[in-house]
Enzyme design. Structure first.
Site, PDB file in Angstrom:
ATOM      1  N   HIS A 203       0.815  -1.215   0.000  1.00  0.00           N
ATOM      2  CA  HIS A 203       0.000   0.000   0.000  1.00  0.00           C
ATOM      3  C   HIS A 203       0.851   1.268   0.000  1.00  0.00           C
ATOM      4  O   HIS A 203       0.334   2.363  -0.238  1.00  0.00           O
ATOM      5  CB  HIS A 203      -0.983   0.010   1.180  1.00  0.00           C
ATOM      6  CG  HIS A 203      -0.392   0.409   2.483  1.00  0.00           C
ATOM      7  ND1 HIS A 203       0.011  -0.496   3.435  1.00  0.00           N
ATOM      8  CD2 HIS A 203      -0.127   1.633   3.006  1.00  0.00           C
ATOM      9  CE1 HIS A 203       0.491   0.151   4.486  1.00  0.00           C
ATOM     10  NE2 HIS A 203       0.426   1.439   4.244  1.00  0.00           N
TER      11      HIS A 203
ATOM     12  N   ASP B 180      -0.304  -7.573   1.897  1.00  0.00           N
ATOM     13  CA  ASP B 180       0.196  -6.193   1.809  1.00  0.00           C
ATOM     14  C   ASP B 180       1.728  -6.183   1.892  1.00  0.00           C
ATOM     15  O   ASP B 180       2.321  -5.812   2.913  1.00  0.00           O
ATOM     16  CB  ASP B 180      -0.415  -5.355   2.937  1.00  0.00           C
ATOM     17  CG  ASP B 180      -0.140  -3.875   2.785  1.00  0.00           C
ATOM     18  OD1 ASP B 180       0.407  -3.466   1.739  1.00  0.00           O
ATOM     19  OD2 ASP B 180      -0.463  -3.112   3.724  1.00  0.00           O
TER      20      ASP B 180
ATOM     21  N   GLY C 114       2.884   6.660   8.713  1.00  0.00           N
ATOM     22  CA  GLY C 114       4.302   6.932   8.482  1.00  0.00           C
ATOM     23  C   GLY C 114       5.187   5.753   8.833  1.00  0.00           C
ATOM     24  O   GLY C 114       6.335   5.675   8.401  1.00  0.00           O
TER      25      GLY C 114
ATOM     26  N   SER D 125       4.179   2.727   8.075  1.00  0.00           N
ATOM     27  CA  SER D 125       3.803   1.716   7.096  1.00  0.00           C
ATOM     28  C   SER D 125       5.017   1.130   6.381  1.00  0.00           C
ATOM     29  O   SER D 125       5.963   1.834   6.039  1.00  0.00           O
ATOM     30  CB  SER D 125       2.872   2.329   6.047  1.00  0.00           C
ATOM     31  OG  SER D 125       1.675   2.747   6.629  1.00  0.00           O
ATOM     32  N   GLY D 126       4.964  -0.173   6.166  1.00  0.00           N
ATOM     33  CA  GLY D 126       6.045  -0.838   5.460  1.00  0.00           C
ATOM     34  C   GLY D 126       7.212  -1.233   6.331  1.00  0.00           C
ATOM     35  O   GLY D 126       8.076  -2.001   5.914  1.00  0.00           O
TER      36      GLY D 126
END
Length: 402
Positions: A206, A253, A345, A347-348
């Protein structure tokens, strides 16, 4: 959208300590400096190996470690034939053990507060076999992964081992050397990610990484500093999961980023180990998530320095009590709901766990989604690496170029 966490602070250098080294069929093993207080940042592993038709017995004669309800500060964990029989801290003395299996005792202390430590007697009995040797070793800098990935998941700078500040803390600089920041070409932080070898980074699908618009920064701690020895590497290509669902579930994801040039590995840049498909991770293990995301729901900007927080993982059955079973899939793993959480922020970025105290860090999750308001009493949801490990390996081995 996902929500994320982070926060910590402090700095202390790892110090050298002397772990007992004993050989023979009987003896006594004690924590470093015993009966004086053990040092901060201690890492010792003790292995007792009986031979065929032999048994090993251990009995503790003294035990005093810093107390914590999950033994997250200073901890001694015992394994019988590779199976954990308990994590111990405070004054809860482990029970005597007699086993024909190899017994492993792993001791780890954090960066502050020291106690007297422990002492135990061991004896290996029985006829036959050439076993009966006992070895111990410091694991602060010598641990290597046994997953065929070479030396991974072992920072040169020991991370803080604490979650004492509600919501998280500033990480010790460069203690999570696989953490990357994915930035726009203008220098704005977009998402986090993890270096898994010198050529590949794992992040969330995402985050929508784009080779012509985003770049990967390695070795960074403070985003406002101009003095850090960082590496800025362009993206050659991205390989995102073909079954990624960007609807309400964020299924699968995960996305791989191929670096245009290999990362230069060193003290500040190292890969994390990848969780094996067969691994199981539980709330008794030490797990952290890290990133530069928002540190509160009222904040409108990303953190300047890398943040971290310790989180317990939970089963999807328990997590469904927060989000509902329809929101979760097998490609997800949950962690948190104990005072800190990932936020926008982050994310990942990584969720990493140690299967044994003092062992290498394994990438277990990739920050995916959670509470829009970053509620710390709700768990965050991560892409489950054990479920996606086969896809990761096949995507890397099958890559032929952009």
């Amino acid at each position: 959208m996902l929500k994320v966490l982070l926060i910590i602070a402090g700095a202390a250098s790892a110090i050298a300590q002397q772990c007992d080294t004993v050989s023979g069929s009987s003896g006594t093993i004690s924590s470093p400096n015993y009966p004086q207080n053990y040092p901060n940042d201690a890492r010792c592993t003790y292995v007792l190996s009986p031979g065929p038709e032999q048994q090993v017995s251990i009995e503790f004669t003294d035990f005093a470690l810093e107390s914590h309800h999950r033994c997250s500060y200073d901890v001694l964990e015992i394994f019988d034939g590779g199976i954990s029989v308990g994590r111990f801290c405070g004054t809860t003395t482990p029970a005597p053990i007699t086993s024909s299996n190899e017994i492993t005792i792993v001791f780890s202390s954090d960066y502050s507060v020291m106690y007297r430590g422990f002492s135990f007697d061991f004896e290996i009995t029985g006829e036959g076999g050439s076993g009966g040797t006992t070895t111990t070793a410091a694991t602060t800098t010598t641990t290597t992964a046994s997953t065929g990935q070479g030396s991974c998941g072992v920072p040169d700078v020991t991370p803080y081992g604490t979650s004492r500040i509600v919501g998280g803390e500033t990480a010790r600089a460069h203690s999570w050397p696989w953490q990357i920041t994915m930035q726009s070409t203008s220098g704005s932080h977009v998402c986090g990610g993890s270096l898994i070898n010198e050529n590949w980074v794992v992040t969330a699908a995402h985050c929508n990484p784009l080779p012509n618009y985003h770049r990967i920064i390695l070795g960074e701690h403070s985003r406002s500093s101009n003095s850090e020895d960082i590496q800025t590497i362009e993206m050659e290509a991205t390989v995102c999961h073909p079954q990624y669902n960007s609807g309400t579930q964020f299924t699968n994801d995960i996305c791989l980023v191929k670096l245009a040039t290999p990362a230069v590995l060193g003290e500040h840049v190292k890969p994390v180990c990848r969780a094996e498909s067969s691994d199981e991770y539980t709330s008794s293990m030490t797990c952290y998530t890290t990133g530069w995301g928002r540190t509160s729901s009222s904040s409108s900007t990303s953190a300047d320095t890398l943040q971290q927080t310790q989180l317990p993982v939970m089963t999807n059955a328990v997590c469904a009590g927060y989000w509902g079973s329809a929101a979760l899939t097998d490609s997800m793993i949950c962690a948190g709901a104990e005072g800190s959480v990932s936020c926008q922020g982050d994310s990942g970025g990584p969720l990493v766990c140690q299967k044994v105290a003092g062992g290498p860090w394994n990438l277990v999750g990739v920050v995916s989604w959670g509470s829009t308001n970053c509620l710390t009493n709700y768990p965050a949801v991560y892409a489950r690496v054990t479920e996606l490990r086969t896809w990761i390996d096949e995507s890397i081995s099958g890559y032929t170029g952009p």
